[in-house]
Design a protein around this motif. Structure first.
Motif, PDB file in Angstrom:
ATOM      1  N   VAL A  20       0.946  -1.418   0.030  1.00 19.96           N
ATOM      2  CA  VAL A  20      -0.030   0.053   0.018  1.00 19.96           C
ATOM      3  C   VAL A  20       0.872   1.370   0.088  1.00 19.96           C
ATOM      4  O   VAL A  20       1.612   1.462   0.988  1.00 19.96           O
ATOM      5  CB  VAL A  20      -0.878   0.009   1.250  1.00 19.96           C
ATOM      6  CG1 VAL A  20      -1.777   1.279   1.156  1.00 19.96           C
ATOM      7  CG2 VAL A  20      -1.835  -1.199   1.219  1.00 19.96           C
ATOM      8  N   PRO A  21       1.084   1.995  -1.058  1.00 26.18           N
ATOM      9  CA  PRO A  21       1.662   3.230  -1.087  1.00 26.18           C
ATOM     10  C   PRO A  21       1.592   4.026  -0.041  1.00 26.18           C
ATOM     11  O   PRO A  21       0.419   4.122   0.784  1.00 26.18           O
ATOM     12  CB  PRO A  21       1.359   3.931  -2.538  1.00 26.18           C
ATOM     13  CG  PRO A  21       0.875   2.913  -3.260  1.00 26.18           C
ATOM     14  CD  PRO A  21      -0.001   1.872  -2.126  1.00 26.18           C
ATOM     15  N   ALA A  22       2.572   4.668   0.431  1.00 22.39           N
ATOM     16  CA  ALA A  22       2.694   5.740   1.882  1.00 22.39           C
ATOM     17  C   ALA A  22       1.608   6.526   1.619  1.00 22.39           C
ATOM     18  O   ALA A  22       0.916   6.862   2.802  1.00 22.39           O
ATOM     19  CB  ALA A  22       4.062   6.241   2.149  1.00 22.39           C
ATOM     20  N   GLN A  23       1.310   7.277   0.481  1.00 23.89           N
ATOM     21  CA  GLN A  23       0.514   8.222   0.459  1.00 23.89           C
ATOM     22  C   GLN A  23      -0.977   7.756   0.770  1.00 23.89           C
ATOM     23  O   GLN A  23      -2.061   8.434   1.175  1.00 23.89           O
ATOM     24  CB  GLN A  23       0.311   9.243  -0.812  1.00 23.89           C
ATOM     25  CG  GLN A  23      -0.674  10.017  -0.930  1.00 23.89           C
ATOM     26  CD  GLN A  23      -0.387  10.971  -2.310  1.00 23.89           C
ATOM     27  OE1 GLN A  23       0.659  10.871  -2.899  1.00 23.89           O
ATOM     28  NE2 GLN A  23      -1.273  11.860  -2.458  1.00 23.89           N
ATOM     29  N   THR A  24      -1.254   6.543   0.051  1.00 21.88           N
ATOM     30  CA  THR A  24      -2.642   5.775  -0.122  1.00 21.88           C
ATOM     31  C   THR A  24      -2.942   5.547   1.492  1.00 21.88           C
ATOM     32  O   THR A  24      -3.882   5.751   2.005  1.00 21.88           O
ATOM     33  CB  THR A  24      -2.692   4.769  -0.687  1.00 21.88           C
ATOM     34  OG1 THR A  24      -2.277   4.990  -2.188  1.00 21.88           O
ATOM     35  CG2 THR A  24      -3.996   4.014  -0.791  1.00 21.88           C
ATOM     36  N   LYS A  25      -2.058   4.990   2.258  1.00 23.33           N
ATOM     37  CA  LYS A  25      -2.016   4.699   3.706  1.00 23.33           C
ATOM     38  C   LYS A  25      -2.428   5.589   4.460  1.00 23.33           C
ATOM     39  O   LYS A  25      -3.277   5.599   5.225  1.00 23.33           O
ATOM     40  CB  LYS A  25      -0.616   3.899   4.162  1.00 23.33           C
ATOM     41  CG  LYS A  25      -0.618   3.195   5.581  1.00 23.33           C
ATOM     42  CD  LYS A  25       0.322   2.466   5.796  1.00 23.33           C
ATOM     43  CE  LYS A  25       0.529   1.979   7.207  1.00 23.33           C
ATOM     44  NZ  LYS A  25       1.650   1.155   7.579  1.00 23.33           N
ATOM     45  N   GLU A  28      -8.933   9.259   6.916  1.00 18.40           N
ATOM     46  CA  GLU A  28     -10.270   9.347   6.653  1.00 18.40           C
ATOM     47  C   GLU A  28     -11.229   8.944   7.663  1.00 18.40           C
ATOM     48  O   GLU A  28     -10.907   7.627   8.086  1.00 18.40           O
ATOM     49  CB  GLU A  28     -10.502   8.704   5.260  1.00 18.40           C
ATOM     50  CG  GLU A  28     -11.999   8.596   4.781  1.00 18.40           C
ATOM     51  CD  GLU A  28     -12.161  10.331   4.400  1.00 18.40           C
ATOM     52  OE1 GLU A  28     -13.321  10.468   4.567  1.00 18.40           O
ATOM     53  OE2 GLU A  28     -11.505  10.771   3.791  1.00 18.40           O
ATOM     54  N   GLU A  29     -11.837   9.661   7.963  1.00 20.99           N
ATOM     55  CA  GLU A  29     -13.142   9.110   8.899  1.00 20.99           C
ATOM     56  C   GLU A  29     -13.975   7.918   8.600  1.00 20.99           C
ATOM     57  O   GLU A  29     -14.370   6.894   9.252  1.00 20.99           O
ATOM     58  CB  GLU A  29     -14.124  10.368   9.324  1.00 20.99           C
ATOM     59  CG  GLU A  29     -14.962   9.845  10.470  1.00 20.99           C
ATOM     60  CD  GLU A  29     -16.167  10.887  10.847  1.00 20.99           C
ATOM     61  OE1 GLU A  29     -17.097  10.910  11.679  1.00 20.99           O
ATOM     62  OE2 GLU A  29     -15.755  12.265  10.693  1.00 20.99           O
ATOM     63  N   ASP A  30     -14.401   7.957   7.102  1.00 18.00           N
ATOM     64  CA  ASP A  30     -15.139   6.807   6.602  1.00 18.00           C
ATOM     65  C   ASP A  30     -14.012   6.023   5.754  1.00 18.00           C
ATOM     66  O   ASP A  30     -13.742   6.410   4.661  1.00 18.00           O
ATOM     67  CB  ASP A  30     -16.192   7.445   5.594  1.00 18.00           C
ATOM     68  CG  ASP A  30     -16.803   6.242   5.037  1.00 18.00           C
ATOM     69  OD1 ASP A  30     -16.771   5.133   5.069  1.00 18.00           O
ATOM     70  OD2 ASP A  30     -17.526   6.539   3.877  1.00 18.00           O
ATOM     71  N   MET A  31     -13.047   5.229   6.331  1.00 16.79           N
ATOM     72  CA  MET A  31     -12.035   4.547   5.752  1.00 16.79           C
ATOM     73  C   MET A  31     -12.447   3.541   4.729  1.00 16.79           C
ATOM     74  O   MET A  31     -12.073   3.555   3.669  1.00 16.79           O
ATOM     75  CB  MET A  31     -11.460   3.980   6.667  1.00 16.79           C
ATOM     76  CG  MET A  31      -9.969   3.233   6.508  1.00 16.79           C
ATOM     77  SD  MET A  31      -9.122   2.400   7.597  1.00 16.79           S
ATOM     78  CE  MET A  31      -7.696   1.600   6.705  1.00 16.79           C
ATOM     79  N   LEU A  32     -13.646   3.000   4.724  1.00 20.79           N
ATOM     80  CA  LEU A  32     -14.319   2.110   3.944  1.00 20.79           C
ATOM     81  C   LEU A  32     -14.439   2.801   2.804  1.00 20.79           C
ATOM     82  O   LEU A  32     -14.196   2.295   1.424  1.00 20.79           O
ATOM     83  CB  LEU A  32     -15.359   1.368   4.502  1.00 20.79           C
ATOM     84  CG  LEU A  32     -16.129   0.357   3.563  1.00 20.79           C
ATOM     85  CD1 LEU A  32     -15.062  -0.909   3.163  1.00 20.79           C
ATOM     86  CD2 LEU A  32     -17.268  -0.307   4.565  1.00 20.79           C
ATOM     87  N   GLY A  33     -15.347   4.044   3.029  1.00 23.67           N
ATOM     88  CA  GLY A  33     -16.040   4.674   1.652  1.00 23.67           C
ATOM     89  C   GLY A  33     -14.336   5.215   0.786  1.00 23.67           C
ATOM     90  O   GLY A  33     -14.732   4.973  -0.404  1.00 23.67           O
ATOM     91  N   LYS A  34     -13.612   5.642   1.433  1.00 22.76           N
ATOM     92  CA  LYS A  34     -12.387   6.137   0.976  1.00 22.76           C
ATOM     93  C   LYS A  34     -11.830   4.930   0.031  1.00 22.76           C
ATOM     94  O   LYS A  34     -11.240   4.982  -0.918  1.00 22.76           O
ATOM     95  CB  LYS A  34     -11.290   6.897   1.908  1.00 22.76           C
ATOM     96  CG  LYS A  34     -10.024   7.238   1.227  1.00 22.76           C
ATOM     97  CD  LYS A  34     -10.377   8.534   0.460  1.00 22.76           C
ATOM     98  CE  LYS A  34      -8.966   9.151  -0.168  1.00 22.76           C
ATOM     99  NZ  LYS A  34      -9.255  10.287  -1.004  1.00 22.76           N
ATOM    100  N   SER A  35     -11.557   3.898   0.680  1.00 19.58           N
ATOM    101  CA  SER A  35     -10.909   2.878   0.192  1.00 19.58           C
ATOM    102  C   SER A  35     -11.812   2.309  -1.154  1.00 19.58           C
ATOM    103  O   SER A  35     -11.196   1.882  -2.201  1.00 19.58           O
ATOM    104  CB  SER A  35     -10.803   1.624   0.978  1.00 19.58           C
ATOM    105  OG  SER A  35     -12.052   0.842   1.258  1.00 19.58           O
ATOM    106  N   VAL A  36     -12.972   2.149  -1.130  1.00 19.02           N
ATOM    107  CA  VAL A  36     -13.820   2.073  -2.211  1.00 19.02           C
ATOM    108  C   VAL A  36     -13.556   2.971  -3.488  1.00 19.02           C
ATOM    109  O   VAL A  36     -13.758   2.511  -4.618  1.00 19.02           O
ATOM    110  CB  VAL A  36     -15.286   1.686  -1.989  1.00 19.02           C
ATOM    111  CG1 VAL A  36     -16.320   1.758  -3.160  1.00 19.02           C
ATOM    112  CG2 VAL A  36     -15.760   1.030  -1.037  1.00 19.02           C
ATOM    113  N   GLN A  37     -13.601   4.303  -3.190  1.00 18.17           N
ATOM    114  CA  GLN A  37     -13.242   5.199  -4.230  1.00 18.17           C
ATOM    115  C   GLN A  37     -11.970   4.831  -4.745  1.00 18.17           C
ATOM    116  O   GLN A  37     -11.706   5.004  -6.046  1.00 18.17           O
ATOM    117  CB  GLN A  37     -13.273   6.575  -3.655  1.00 18.17           C
ATOM    118  CG  GLN A  37     -13.382   7.492  -4.835  1.00 18.17           C
ATOM    119  CD  GLN A  37     -14.551   7.523  -5.793  1.00 18.17           C
ATOM    120  OE1 GLN A  37     -15.696   7.329  -5.545  1.00 18.17           O
ATOM    121  NE2 GLN A  37     -13.750   7.084  -7.117  1.00 18.17           N
TER     122      GLN A  37
END
Length: 330
Positions: free
Chosen positions: A235-240, A246-255
């Motif tokens: 997982v790239p550092a910036q993505t991590k 992100e408060e909504d980590m799941l939503g962010k990961s989906v996007q």
């Protein structure tokens, strides 16, 4: 259609990947899990269901496993006995090295009877005693090559280190492998490098490229993220940082996953590599399971809009469209 799509090198293949219930699960609960799985997936526009073989990979690394390992039911048993109501082909993973040639031969015969397709994977640790090598396993499978296809795994992270994933893939193609399912992709640069180098190698050898099916999975918690990294997913550092902030980590990961799918689609088309996606759902949290369903619908719709995939029926297309009314994928 899965068999024909792989044999013809058609792009836009859609898979959905699951793990079987834990081995200690009581029969009634297994049946309940299976029925929920069938209910969730029956309306999905997918070409096949992947059922993973869960292995204990603790010996692969000295780092502590974020989640304890628990044996799961045999994937073939779960698929054949509990998921028959789901009318799509099943792709079953199996570590060939853990079984004798006779055991593999009997297993392949069972798969063929059910019109399932195998993916042979390596053993859980480098020092694991191998009973049957992968080349030997592929040789046993040759008896079914006219009516089946066999897949293998590709790991972009390995290519980043060893720079030879394209060579490994070509070697497996010589043994009959016609498609590859990737490890979960979170670093798109790694995946694109595999595509680019494979395209060059196939062009140099004047051979048709195999299908690459990229595994996409959402990440809904810091612990899940830690487990993904433990498994070797980069997982790239910036993505991590973006996910953890992100408060909504799941939503962010989906996007992030949908953006990766769109970019890989364009890149594979540009390099003339047949491709598809495997939406992986190995979490037990309802929100993450629902997110995987949404992603599968979103990616299928994206492929349909680009003219890469055909909707399997008008009703399937309506299902996809209704799921997207929330604007999950634009």
């Amino acid at each position: 259609m899965f068999l024909q799509k792989i044999k013809s090198g058609e792009s836009g293949v859609m898979l959905y990947g699951i793990t079987p219930p834990k081995a200690r699960t009581i029969t009634e609960r297994v049946e309940e899990i299976a029925q929920k799985t069938v209910d969730r997936l029956s309306s999905l526009d997918i070409d096949a269901l992947v059922v993973y073989d869960v292995q204990d990979e603790s010996a692969r690394t000295k780092e502590e496993r974020p989640f304890p390992f628990i044996n799961a039911l045999d994937p073939f048993t779960f698929a054949s006995q509990h998921l028959s109501a789901l009318q799509v082909p099943k792709i079953i993973y199996r570590p060939a090295g853990k079984f004798s040639a006779d055991e593999l031969s009997k297993w392949l015969q069972q798969l063929h009877t059910h019109q399932f397709h195998p993916v042979f994977v390596g053993v859980p640790a480098p020092d694991f005693p191998v009973k049957t090598s992968l080349p030997e396993a592929y040789k046993i499978w040759e008896a079914y090559q006219e009516t089946s296809v066999i897949g293998a795994v590709t790991i972009p992270e390995r290519h980043e280190v060893l720079k030879d994933e394209d060579v490994r893939m070509l070697d497996k193609m010589d043994s009959g492998v016609s498609y590859f399912i990737s490890q979960c992709v979170f670093d798109i640069a790694y995946a694109k490098q595999v595509v680019k180098d494979l395209a060059i190698s196939c062009e140099n050898k004047q051979i048709a490229p195999p299908t690459i099916i990229f595994t996409i999975t959402a990440c809904g918690s810091p612990k899940t993220l830690s487990f993904m990294e433990w498994l070797g997913i980069h997982v790239p550092a910036q993505t991590k940082e973006e996910l953890l902030a992100e408060e909504d980590m799941l939503g962010k990961s989906v996007q992030i996953c949908l953006d990766i799918a769109a970019e890989l689609t364009a890149y594979c088309v540009e390099h003339a590599i047949p491709f598809g996606f495997n939406i992986e759902s190995v979490a037990i949290r309802k929100t993450e399971i629902e997110a995987s369903i949404d992603m599968a619908n979103s990616i299928a719709k994206m492929l349909i809009n680009k003219g890469i995939r055909k909707a399997s029926s008008d009703s399937d297309l309506r299902t996809v469209e209704s799921t997207l009314k929330s604007g999950l994928y634009v």
